[in-house]
Enzyme design. Structure first.
Site, PDB file in Angstrom:
ATOM      1  N   THR A  16       0.826  -1.220   0.000  1.00  0.00           N
ATOM      2  CA  THR A  16       0.000   0.000   0.000  1.00  0.00           C
ATOM      3  C   THR A  16       0.853   1.260   0.000  1.00  0.00           C
ATOM      4  O   THR A  16       0.490   2.273  -0.590  1.00  0.00           O
ATOM      5  CB  THR A  16      -0.929   0.005   1.246  1.00  0.00           C
ATOM      6  OG1 THR A  16      -1.817  -1.105   1.130  1.00  0.00           O
ATOM      7  CG2 THR A  16      -1.742   1.275   1.355  1.00  0.00           C
ATOM      8  N   THR A  95       1.805  -4.573   4.168  1.00  0.00           N
ATOM      9  CA  THR A  95       1.660  -4.930   5.575  1.00  0.00           C
ATOM     10  C   THR A  95       1.147  -6.360   5.782  1.00  0.00           C
ATOM     11  O   THR A  95       1.356  -6.938   6.848  1.00  0.00           O
ATOM     12  CB  THR A  95       0.682  -3.956   6.273  1.00  0.00           C
ATOM     13  OG1 THR A  95      -0.583  -4.008   5.602  1.00  0.00           O
ATOM     14  CG2 THR A  95       1.218  -2.549   6.272  1.00  0.00           C
ATOM     15  N   ASP A  96       0.487  -6.918   4.758  1.00  0.00           N
ATOM     16  CA  ASP A  96      -0.238  -8.173   4.987  1.00  0.00           C
ATOM     17  C   ASP A  96       0.670  -9.367   5.311  1.00  0.00           C
ATOM     18  O   ASP A  96       0.274 -10.247   6.072  1.00  0.00           O
ATOM     19  CB  ASP A  96      -1.132  -8.499   3.780  1.00  0.00           C
ATOM     20  CG  ASP A  96      -2.354  -7.581   3.737  1.00  0.00           C
ATOM     21  OD1 ASP A  96      -2.661  -6.947   4.765  1.00  0.00           O
ATOM     22  OD2 ASP A  96      -2.999  -7.488   2.675  1.00  0.00           O
TER      23      ASP A  96
HETATM   24  C1  SIN Z   1      -0.846  -3.130   2.752  1.00  0.00           C
HETATM   25  O1  SIN Z   1       0.261  -2.886   2.340  1.00  0.00           O
HETATM   26  O2  SIN Z   1      -1.303  -2.536   3.776  1.00  0.00           O
HETATM   27  C2  SIN Z   1      -1.795  -4.125   2.138  1.00  0.00           C
HETATM   28  C3  SIN Z   1      -1.348  -4.646   0.827  1.00  0.00           C
HETATM   29  C4  SIN Z   1      -0.081  -5.431   0.905  1.00  0.00           C
HETATM   30  O3  SIN Z   1       0.158  -6.127   1.880  1.00  0.00           O
HETATM   31  O4  SIN Z   1       0.680  -5.373  -0.078  1.00  0.00           O
END
Ligand code: SIN
Length: 310
Positions: A16, A95-96
């Site tokens: 993200t 983050t995932d």
């Molecule tokens: C994020 O980055 O918050 C969600 C998408 C990802 O993990 O690439």
């Protein structure tokens, strides 16, 4: 030769943080991977006395993380960490699966220098994006003489690779170290440290990882009400090399699932047992049939894959 100006190298992998909001009021409408890592750094304050270099290693949504990207990322980290003029690394990441990559990198690099993963819950162009502050904090940790090893810096907190978990799908402070607590906090670019930094030696050096297609297959199964052995039996038939079972409470298993896992273990599949509880770890006792690392299921899977690699 004396090296005066130290470098921080920022490696981009997507997420993200690299997305651009399609509408400022909608934090979920964005296209990941639109902003190159070099462009993320514009306007972000640098720790004094450091030069910056960036490299795009991948540009993916981290739900799609795979062994190919992990291997490439570990290789690039190893390359940069070996340079005398590099003080530390920052890795921008979705983050995932950030907690998995942090654990993987610590397991294969066990670096003496800091390797700091960070990202964002909101894309660039949001009304109040969190990426720039997370990046500024990550750079401060990467340039700090106090820091070492792999960590996740997010929402002002520094998390260790063994404990860090994404615990919320939306809020900005999306990561927790559970009952262990964070390693440190970053306040106005300064670190306040609570616990020792990650150390140890690498389970499998980054430069000796086999090609992605040769990594052993290790799957995760879950114990729950009404569980059966059917999934385990199907996986054994497919030739799985290892299984991690996330059990209830202190790693207890539904008797039907346990029977299938014992049969799998008997046929040569390596089984690890962890707890599906979000905090704490299985407390081993004398009657254990399966060994129980103090890790979450996704991290126990990585540890077992590295253990089973030839
Ligand atoms: C994020 O980055 O918050 C969600 C998408 C990802 O993990 O690439």
């Amino acid at each position: 030769m004396q090296v005066d100006v130290k470098k921080i190298v920022v490696l981009g992998t997507g997420g993200t943080i690299s997305g651009r909001a399609a509408a400022a009021h909608d934090n979920l409408a964005y296209r990941a991977g639109e902003v190159a890592v070099g462009d993320l750094l514009g306007g972000v304050p640098m720790p004094e006395g450091f030069a910056l270099q960036s490299e795009q290693v991948a540009q993916i949504d981290s739900k799609d993380m795979d062994f190919e990207v992990w291997r490439a990322l570990a290789g690039r980290c190893a390359h940069w960490l070996a340079q005398e003029d590099v003080a530390g690394l920052v890795v921008t990441h979705g983050t995932d699966t950030m907690e998995e990559s942090a654990f993987f990198l610590q397991s294969v690099l066990a670096p003496a220098k800091p390797v700091v993963l960070t990202g964002a819950m909101r894309p660039a162009g949001a009304v109040a994006p969190d990426g720039p502050q997370n990046l500024a904090d990550a750079l401060a940790v990467a340039g700090s003489k106090q820091a070492r090893g792999v960590c996740v810096v997010f929402a002002g907190r520094v998390h260790g690779p063994d404990e860090v978990q994404k615990v919320h799908p939306y809020r900005l402070d999306a990561f927790s170290s559970g009952d262990a607590g964070p390693l440190a906090v970053v306040e106005e670019g300064r670190l306040r440290v609570f616990r020792p930094w990650p150390g140890g030696t690498s389970l499998r050096p980054a430069t000796q990882l086999p090609p992605a297609g040769d990594w052993p297959r290790v799957e995760i199964v879950l114990s729950h009400s009404g569980a059966t052995g059917a999934i385990v039996e199907a996986l054994v038939q497919q030739g799985v090399a290892g299984l991690v079972v996330a059990g209830t409470g202190n790693g207890t298993l539904h008797h039907s699932l346990e029977l299938a896992l014992l049969q799998a273990q008997h046929s040569g599949v390596v089984v690890r047992r962890v707890s599906r509880c979000p905090e704490g770890a299985v407390i081993p006792h004398g009657r254990d049939q399966f060994s129980a690392p103090a890790l979450s299921a996704v991290k126990a899977r990585i540890a077992l894959m590295l253990e089973l690699m030839r």
